[in-house]
Design a protein around this motif. Structure first.
Motif, PDB file in Angstrom:
ATOM      1  N   ARG A   1      -7.917   6.924  -7.157  1.00  0.00           N
ATOM      2  CA  ARG A   1      -9.008   5.974  -7.360  1.00  0.00           C
ATOM      3  C   ARG A   1      -8.451   4.793  -8.132  1.00  0.00           C
ATOM      4  NH1 ARG A   1     -11.536   6.945  -3.643  1.00  0.00           N
ATOM      5  NH2 ARG A   1     -13.260   5.640  -4.357  1.00  0.00           N
ATOM      6  N   GLY A   2      -8.789   3.584  -7.725  1.00  0.00           N
ATOM      7  CA  GLY A   2      -8.243   2.388  -8.337  1.00  0.00           C
ATOM      8  C   GLY A   2      -8.727   2.177  -9.760  1.00  0.00           C
ATOM      9  N   LYS A   3      -7.809   1.837 -10.636  1.00  0.00           N
ATOM     10  CA  LYS A   3      -8.122   1.543 -12.045  1.00  0.00           C
ATOM     11  C   LYS A   3      -7.506   0.192 -12.373  1.00  0.00           C
ATOM     12  CE  LYS A   3      -7.820   3.632 -16.670  1.00  0.00           C
ATOM     13  NZ  LYS A   3      -7.158   4.707 -17.470  1.00  0.00           N
TER      14      LYS A   3
ATOM     15  N   ILE B   1      -2.306   1.871 -12.353  1.00  0.00           N
ATOM     16  CA  ILE B   1      -3.426   1.302 -11.607  1.00  0.00           C
ATOM     17  C   ILE B   1      -4.281   2.374 -10.945  1.00  0.00           C
ATOM     18  CG2 ILE B   1      -2.322  -0.934 -11.222  1.00  0.00           C
ATOM     19  CD1 ILE B   1      -1.570  -0.011  -8.427  1.00  0.00           C
ATOM     20  N   GLY B   2      -4.132   3.618 -11.390  1.00  0.00           N
ATOM     21  CA  GLY B   2      -4.938   4.710 -10.857  1.00  0.00           C
ATOM     22  C   GLY B   2      -5.457   5.601 -11.960  1.00  0.00           C
ATOM     23  N   TRP B   3      -6.501   6.339 -11.668  1.00  0.00           N
ATOM     24  CA  TRP B   3      -7.114   7.229 -12.655  1.00  0.00           C
ATOM     25  C   TRP B   3      -6.400   8.565 -12.777  1.00  0.00           C
ATOM     26  CZ3 TRP B   3     -10.877   6.296 -16.184  1.00  0.00           C
ATOM     27  CH2 TRP B   3     -11.571   5.089 -16.082  1.00  0.00           C
ATOM     28  N   GLY B   4      -5.578   8.916 -11.799  1.00  0.00           N
ATOM     29  CA  GLY B   4      -4.839  10.167 -11.875  1.00  0.00           C
ATOM     30  C   GLY B   4      -5.705  11.412 -11.752  1.00  0.00           C
ATOM     31  N   TYR B   5      -6.726  11.334 -10.921  1.00  0.00           N
ATOM     32  CA  TYR B   5      -7.641  12.469 -10.780  1.00  0.00           C
ATOM     33  C   TYR B   5      -7.072  13.556  -9.868  1.00  0.00           C
ATOM     34  CZ  TYR B   5     -11.468   9.848 -12.948  1.00  0.00           C
ATOM     35  OH  TYR B   5     -12.263   9.149 -13.818  1.00  0.00           O
ATOM     36  N   PHE B   6      -7.375  14.786 -10.209  1.00  0.00           N
ATOM     37  CA  PHE B   6      -7.107  15.943  -9.360  1.00  0.00           C
ATOM     38  C   PHE B   6      -8.365  16.792  -9.306  1.00  0.00           C
ATOM     39  CE2 PHE B   6      -2.823  14.671 -10.304  1.00  0.00           C
ATOM     40  CZ  PHE B   6      -2.075  15.063  -9.199  1.00  0.00           C
ATOM     41  N   THR B   7      -8.560  17.457  -8.194  1.00  0.00           N
ATOM     42  CA  THR B   7      -9.718  18.331  -8.064  1.00  0.00           C
ATOM     43  C   THR B   7      -9.467  19.668  -8.745  1.00  0.00           C
ATOM     44  OG1 THR B   7      -8.999  19.463  -6.039  1.00  0.00           O
ATOM     45  CG2 THR B   7     -10.115  17.324  -5.779  1.00  0.00           C
ATOM     46  N   ALA B   8     -10.524  20.435  -8.884  1.00  0.00           N
ATOM     47  CA  ALA B   8     -10.382  21.842  -9.249  1.00  0.00           C
ATOM     48  C   ALA B   8      -9.699  22.576  -8.092  1.00  0.00           C
ATOM     49  CB  ALA B   8     -11.756  22.444  -9.515  1.00  0.00           C
TER      50      ALA B   8
ATOM     51  N   SER C   1      -8.580  -2.600  -4.346  1.00  0.00           N
ATOM     52  CA  SER C   1      -7.240  -3.121  -4.619  1.00  0.00           C
ATOM     53  C   SER C   1      -6.138  -2.143  -4.240  1.00  0.00           C
ATOM     54  CB  SER C   1      -7.108  -3.495  -6.104  1.00  0.00           C
ATOM     55  OG  SER C   1      -7.877  -4.624  -6.417  1.00  0.00           O
ATOM     56  N   VAL C   2      -6.500  -0.933  -3.842  1.00  0.00           N
ATOM     57  CA  VAL C   2      -5.476   0.065  -3.508  1.00  0.00           C
ATOM     58  C   VAL C   2      -5.738   0.759  -2.172  1.00  0.00           C
ATOM     59  CG1 VAL C   2      -4.963   0.489  -5.945  1.00  0.00           C
ATOM     60  CG2 VAL C   2      -6.641   1.936  -4.798  1.00  0.00           C
ATOM     61  N   ASN C   3      -6.819   0.393  -1.473  1.00  0.00           N
ATOM     62  CA  ASN C   3      -7.148   1.100  -0.235  1.00  0.00           C
ATOM     63  C   ASN C   3      -6.376   0.527   0.954  1.00  0.00           C
ATOM     64  OD1 ASN C   3      -8.427  -1.316   0.386  1.00  0.00           O
ATOM     65  ND2 ASN C   3     -10.478  -0.457   0.559  1.00  0.00           N
ATOM     66  N   ALA C   4      -6.660   1.052   2.143  1.00  0.00           N
ATOM     67  CA  ALA C   4      -5.936   0.633   3.349  1.00  0.00           C
ATOM     68  C   ALA C   4      -6.577  -0.566   4.037  1.00  0.00           C
ATOM     69  CB  ALA C   4      -5.822   1.792   4.330  1.00  0.00           C
ATOM     70  N   MET C   5      -7.617  -1.136   3.416  1.00  0.00           N
ATOM     71  CA  MET C   5      -8.201  -2.405   3.866  1.00  0.00           C
ATOM     72  C   MET C   5      -8.950  -2.312   5.186  1.00  0.00           C
ATOM     73  SD  MET C   5      -4.913  -4.694   2.723  1.00  0.00           S
ATOM     74  CE  MET C   5      -3.834  -3.241   2.774  1.00  0.00           C
TER      75      MET C   5
ATOM     76  N   LEU D   1       0.822  -1.218   0.000  1.00  0.00           N
ATOM     77  CA  LEU D   1       0.000   0.000   0.000  1.00  0.00           C
ATOM     78  C   LEU D   1       0.850   1.259   0.000  1.00  0.00           C
ATOM     79  CD1 LEU D   1      -2.695   1.595   0.592  1.00  0.00           C
ATOM     80  CD2 LEU D   1      -2.246   1.130   3.014  1.00  0.00           C
ATOM     81  N   SER D   2       2.000   1.214   0.658  1.00  0.00           N
ATOM     82  CA  SER D   2       2.854   2.395   0.778  1.00  0.00           C
ATOM     83  C   SER D   2       3.411   2.857  -0.561  1.00  0.00           C
ATOM     84  CB  SER D   2       4.013   2.105   1.739  1.00  0.00           C
ATOM     85  OG  SER D   2       4.811   1.028   1.244  1.00  0.00           O
ATOM     86  N   LEU D   3       3.358   2.004  -1.577  1.00  0.00           N
ATOM     87  CA  LEU D   3       3.937   2.339  -2.884  1.00  0.00           C
ATOM     88  C   LEU D   3       2.904   2.433  -4.005  1.00  0.00           C
ATOM     89  CD1 LEU D   3       7.070   0.001  -2.748  1.00  0.00           C
ATOM     90  CD2 LEU D   3       7.026   2.473  -2.375  1.00  0.00           C
ATOM     91  N   LEU D   4       1.662   2.018  -3.757  1.00  0.00           N
ATOM     92  CA  LEU D   4       0.689   1.907  -4.840  1.00  0.00           C
ATOM     93  C   LEU D   4       0.378   3.231  -5.521  1.00  0.00           C
ATOM     94  CD1 LEU D   4      -1.867  -0.703  -3.426  1.00  0.00           C
ATOM     95  CD2 LEU D   4      -0.135  -1.031  -5.204  1.00  0.00           C
ATOM     96  N   SER D   5       0.413   4.331  -4.766  1.00  0.00           N
ATOM     97  CA  SER D   5       0.079   5.625  -5.368  1.00  0.00           C
ATOM     98  C   SER D   5       1.104   6.070  -6.401  1.00  0.00           C
ATOM     99  CB  SER D   5      -0.056   6.698  -4.279  1.00  0.00           C
ATOM    100  OG  SER D   5       1.177   6.882  -3.608  1.00  0.00           O
ATOM    101  N   ARG D   6       2.250   5.383  -6.448  1.00  0.00           N
ATOM    102  CA  ARG D   6       3.292   5.748  -7.410  1.00  0.00           C
ATOM    103  C   ARG D   6       3.121   5.051  -8.761  1.00  0.00           C
ATOM    104  NH1 ARG D   6       8.771   6.485  -3.775  1.00  0.00           N
ATOM    105  NH2 ARG D   6       7.716   7.166  -1.874  1.00  0.00           N
ATOM    106  N   PHE D   7       2.168   4.123  -8.841  1.00  0.00           N
ATOM    107  CA  PHE D   7       1.949   3.389 -10.091  1.00  0.00           C
ATOM    108  C   PHE D   7       0.790   4.029 -10.851  1.00  0.00           C
ATOM    109  CE2 PHE D   7       4.114   0.320  -7.405  1.00  0.00           C
ATOM    110  CZ  PHE D   7       5.014  -0.278  -8.283  1.00  0.00           C
TER     111      PHE D   7
END
Length: 538
Positions: free
Chosen positions: A82-84, A61-68, A91-95, A52-58
């Motif tokens: 958000r998982g893709k 497997i993510g949608w790459g969303y940013f807010t306004a 598959s990417v949350n903290a369970m 989990l500590s590294l998943l945000s770097r891939f």
């Protein structure tokens, strides 16, 4: 031309879609097609909980969303992971397995979602669950979703649980019963020390069924209509468009961002917006994309004076090597940790009696930018979120092109009560960390800055550093027939059209007080049953 035809077409193989695909395909007489824009869940960091500590770097497997840009957060654009992939965000949350409060679901029913009160949804939580402690009035066994105690907890996490006395809080062993205010260790969606996403729990056992077809790396571009009836979807695979027909229903399971986005691209949404983007209006649905709610998070972080916790440090390398071998042979040790091991619930001065409005996630590590940037050294932090925000945002179209991201406007802290609750939560978290339980390990404070009793300083800290903790809901909310802002009815059928449902976090009228994965699985279980009953299947 329709190239494939199925009884049910499901878009999104995430926390809800995988459940629906598995449940509907249990009947061999119906055919089901499940569509996922991402790939298979074969990244090993998905399945090893510590990954989990590294998943945000891939990015894959993510949608790459940013807010306004958020006005109340110094015009920052916030990262929204958000998982893709198969399993989606499960598959990417903290369970953490958290359902929320009894009153959360009673509030759904009171707001027009008849049939979704706590007493009516509890059985669906239990049906999904295989609880480590056995079946009782609150928990179920034998369901696909394994819920276990953590196999490993760090001493720093135990310090956090032991700090409960400093705030007059009890220690809890189960946050999914009537009383949940207090601190403790989270139960997790794991099995034998591995992440147990909905892809693993529900989808994988069903993949060999001849009546279930799964297409990955397939982006759904719009729902197709024959008159007012959904007849299939248009998708893009390897750069080419295809049409997939649905004889009975199309079910959207893309989540609070993708489901309203797809509805609007398909002509179901606010009339003026659709016409402005050149989209044919199938149904004027002014509530589509509205009612967006999310949990905003602020972190109280300290350095650690001992070599405990999960650090980026040369001195930690031997322990990680040893942990790798232990996990390989026993699926235990620190690699089985979800990192957010401990936490709990507390009440601010604005909380209703018996309904805590603050949640803590304790991490025996220093986190920066959702884990996308490493911070050297030992430390720990308490994540604080206000559970019942009164601010409401929206998802809207930036263009009519399906590949363009929608405009995400959470409108964080636009209601003044939300900031007040968060400020009190940060102060309480700092009190916990400054208790005797941490005296032997507490080092230099990293955030918020010193002088935390200065409300102006804390206010600026939140404006500059608060982030999402990944719980967006509400953008296709369920509601009564006379509620023009309700997008779906109490059976999650899209109002104004036929043969189309939404089943995911977007149908929640109000954000539950906690992590949202377990409630999404519950929704999918119940909607699957509603579909089966409406079709007259056994």
């Amino acid at each position: 031309m329709v190239e494939e035809q199925y009884d049910y077409v499901i878009t999104g193989a995430g926390s809800a879609g995988a459940v629906l695909a598995a449940r509907l395909s249990e009947n061999p007489s119906v055919t089901v097609c499940l569509l996922e824009a991402g790939g298979k869940d074969n990244n090993p960091f998905i399945h090893v909980p510590f990954g989990l500590s590294l998943l945000s770097r891939f990015d894959s497997i993510g949608w790459g969303y940013f807010t306004a840009p958020q006005r109340e957060l110094n015009d920052r654009e916030l990262f929204w992971p958000r998982g893709k992939t198969l399993g989606g965000s499960s598959s990417v949350n903290a369970m953490c397995y958290i359902r929320g409060q009894r009153e959360d679901y009673d509030r759904w029913a009171e707001s027009g979602a008849a049939g979704w009160s706590y007493n009516e949804v509890l059985s669906w939580f239990k049906k999904a669950e295989d609880y480590h402690g056995g079946a009782d009035a609150y928990h179920g066994t034998g369901g696909p979703l394994r819920v276990e105690k953590l196999r490993h907890t760090d001493p720093l996490s135990r310090c956090f649980v032991n700090s409960a006395d400093a705030a007059g809080l009890p220690v809890r062993t189960d946050f999914n019963r009537e009383q949940r205010e207090g601190l403790g260790f989270y139960d997790v969606t794991q099995k034998h020390g591995r992440r147990w996403s909905t892809a693993q729990a529900y989808l994988k056992p069903a993949l060999n069924r001849p009546n279930l077809t799964v297409h990955t790396r397939t982006l759904t571009e719009k729902v197709l209509f024959t008159g007012k009836t959904a007849s299939g979807v248009q998708v893009r695979y390897k750069g080419k468009g295809r049409r997939i027909g649905a004889r009975k229903e199309v079910i959207l399971c893309g989540g609070a961002i993708n489901s309203p986005h797809l509805l609007m691209l398909s002509g179901v949404g606010p009339r003026d917006m659709l016409m402005e983007k050149g989209i044919h209006v199938v149904a004027d649905s002014p509530g589509t994309g509205r009612n967006l709610q999310d949990h905003l998070d602020a972190i109280v972080q300290y350095r650690c004076t001992s070599r405990q916790g999960y650090a980026v440090a040369l001195s930690a390398i031997p322990s990680y090597i040893a942990a790798g071998f232990r996990y390989l042979f026993s699926s235990g040790g620190l690699l089985s940790s979800n990192i957010a091991e401990a936490g709990g619930f507390a009440s601010s001065s604005l909380a209703q009696s018996g309904q805590p409005d603050l949640q803590f996630h304790f991490l025996p590590a220093i986190l920066a930018e959702h884990g996308r940037r490493s911070v050297y050294g030992y430390g720990f932090g308490v994540h604080v979120c206000a559970l019942y925000p009164k601010s409401r945002g929206s998802i809207s179209l930036q263009s009519s092109h399906p590949a363009d991201h929608p405009l995400i406007e959470p409108a964080y802290l636009t209601h003044p009560d939300d900031k007040k609750v968060l400020l009190e939560g940060v102060a309480l978290a700092d009190k916990l960390v400054n208790s005797a339980a941490f005296d032997d390990v507490r080092g230099k404070r990293l955030s918020p800055p010193l002088g935390n009793n200065d409300e102006a300083l804390l206010d600026e800290f939140i404006r500059e550093h608060a982030e999402s903790i990944y719980h967006p809901v509400g953008t296709c909310k369920m509601g009564a027939a006379d509620d023009e802002m309700a997008v779906t009815d109490n059976q999650c059928r899209v109002k104004g059209v036929n043969g189309l449902r939404v089943a995911d976090a977007s149908v929640m009228p109000v954000l539950p007080g906690g992590n949202t994965n377990a409630p999404v699985v519950m929704i999918a279980e119940r909607v699957a049953d509603l579909i089966i009953r409406s079709a007259g299947h056994p």
